[in-house]
Design a protein around this motif. Structure first.
Motif, short mmCIF file in Angstrom:
data_model
loop_
_atom_site.label_atom_id
_atom_site.label_comp_id
_atom_site.label_asym_id
_atom_site.label_seq_id
_atom_site.Cartn_x
_atom_site.Cartn_y
_atom_site.Cartn_z
N PHE A 126 46.28 29.23 34.01
CA PHE A 126 45.36 30.01 34.83
C PHE A 126 44.43 30.72 33.85
N LEU B 127 38.91 26.77 41.61
CA LEU B 127 38.42 28.09 41.22
C LEU B 127 39.04 29.07 42.22
N LEU B 128 39.92 29.95 41.74
CA LEU B 128 40.57 30.92 42.63
C LEU B 128 39.82 32.24 42.51
N ARG B 129 39.28 32.68 43.62
CA ARG B 129 38.43 33.87 43.61
C ARG B 129 39.28 35.14 43.75
N LYS B 130 38.97 36.13 42.93
CA LYS B 130 39.65 37.43 42.99
C LYS B 130 41.17 37.23 42.95
N TYR B 131 41.63 36.44 42.01
CA TYR B 131 43.03 36.03 41.99
C TYR B 131 43.93 36.92 41.13
N THR B 132 43.37 37.38 39.98
CA THR B 132 44.23 38.06 38.99
C THR B 132 43.84 39.51 38.85
N TYR B 133 44.85 40.37 38.96
CA TYR B 133 44.64 41.79 38.70
C TYR B 133 45.24 42.08 37.34
N ILE C 180 39.72 42.90 38.35
CA ILE C 180 40.07 41.73 39.16
C ILE C 180 39.23 40.55 38.69
#
Lengths: 188, 160
Positions: free
Chosen positions: B110, B132-138, B143
């Motif tokens: 990722f 493409l994962l949007r707003k996935y990782t904090y 973000i």
């Protein structure tokens, strides 16, 4: 969303606004007294085909599931027709601080009428107001579950891609399609 | 024994900024981390030059029913960036891992969308970009959007 004061709907009830689907639905919390209606969809192998669980075979197991999983769940609602009896359920489960995963299940007798689409639309419209920390609502759908993919596309979820060999399901490792809906996205 | 070398890159925010590690500031913190996290780890290797640690590669399978999939993570000391070292090291690691952990069917990376260098590493090795994962990782207060890359054990099978 306007509250229909003439029928005194509680704040946690969400109702159909538009003229589609063909039947009006609303969402409300589930209770133990819903067990027999729950059994109608939970015993149906057509319904459980893409679920990680097998069809229920006993009322006791269903009651245990309602007690152990449904009642304590942070956000789970029965999908109900006008008679207020559940024909399915929809839930948003926190994955972490900013992500929630949406899941839904509907009795097969009610498939093909836009009911799941309307339920998902109601949730997508409200969930970020109820959970302001949530930045992303996501859904993982089996590549073969075309019906469920169409539900999410019709609501306005973005299809982000296919994750190969991503989920273990009943003895097989499956490719899964990832969808997401953000607070900044528009509902269709 | 590696703590001093480890700290040279693990204490550098340029290296650990995209990782879930804090930047270590003392050898004691580093030793504790090596003892508590690295040594018991299912598959973790140092990238070495002349047997000195200049970075790491880590493969972490998930648990239970999900143990067929594993995350890959890596970091390299800043002074060695831009020479293709990470690509070589990860390439070696990938072929070893499918042998060492035969239950792993899927390796996934990722990678934040702004981390172009890391994307080039996995692309050169043959990972497939899936989403493409949007707003996935904090991570550390921000973000991020991420690309998901995967390499399946079946991707490495020789063509007939």
């Amino acid at each position: 969303m306007e509250i229909d004061s003439s029928s005194m709907i509680k704040p946690e009830t969400l109702s159909t606004r538009s003229s589609s689907p063909s039947e009006k639905i609303h969402l409300r919390p589930m209770t133990l007294s819903d067990v027999d209606d729950f059994m109608v969809w939970a015993t149906d192998s057509n319904v459980t085909r893409f679920c990680t669980w097998e069809p229920y075979t006993s009322r006791e197991a269903a009651i245990a599931y309602l007690n152990d999983v449904v009642l304590p769940h942070p956000w789970l609602r029965a999908i109900c027709l006008d008679n207020d009896r559940p024909i399915g359920s929809i839930s948003v489960t926190p994955v972490d601080k900013i992500r929630g995963e949406i899941g839904y299940v509907l009795g097969s007798k009610y498939w093909g009428k836009g009911i799941a689409t309307e339920a998902v639309r109601l949730v997508a419209a409200e969930i970020f107001k109820e959970n302001p920390e949530m930045e992303r609502l996501e859904a993982l759908v089996d590549v073969d579950n075309v019906g469920s993919q169409k539900v999410l596309e019709k609501v306005g979820f973005v299809r982000e891609g296919v994750m190969r060999k991503f989920m273990y399901l009943k003895g097989n490792v499956r490719d899964m399609v990832m969808f997401s809906f953000l607070p900044s996205d528009s509902l269709h | 024994m590696d703590a001093h070398d480890f700290l040279r890159w693990a204490g550098d925010d340029r290296v650990t900024g995209n990782l879930r590690w804090p930047a270590f500031t003392s050898e004691e913190e580093a030793l504790t981390f090596i003892r508590d996290v690295c040594l018991p780890h299912p598959w973790r290797r140092s990238i070495c030059i002349d047997d000195r640690s200049i970075g790491f590669i880590s493969i972490f399978p998930e648990t239970g029913d999900n143990r067929f999939k594993a995350h890959i993570g890596y970091g390299l000391s800043h002074e060695y960036w831009g020479k293709g070292i990470t690509t070589r090291a990860v390439s070696v690691a990938v072929s070893q891992v499918f042998n060492d952990l035969p239950h792993v069917l899927r390796l996934q990376a990722f990678v934040q969308t702004q981390n172009k260098a890391s994307q080039r590493v996995v692309e050169k090795i043959g990972f497939q970009k899936e989403c493409l994962l949007r707003k996935y990782t904090y991570l550390k207060g921000q973000i991020y959007d991420v690309f998901v890359y995967s390499l399946l054990s079946s991707d490495l099978l020789p063509l007939p």
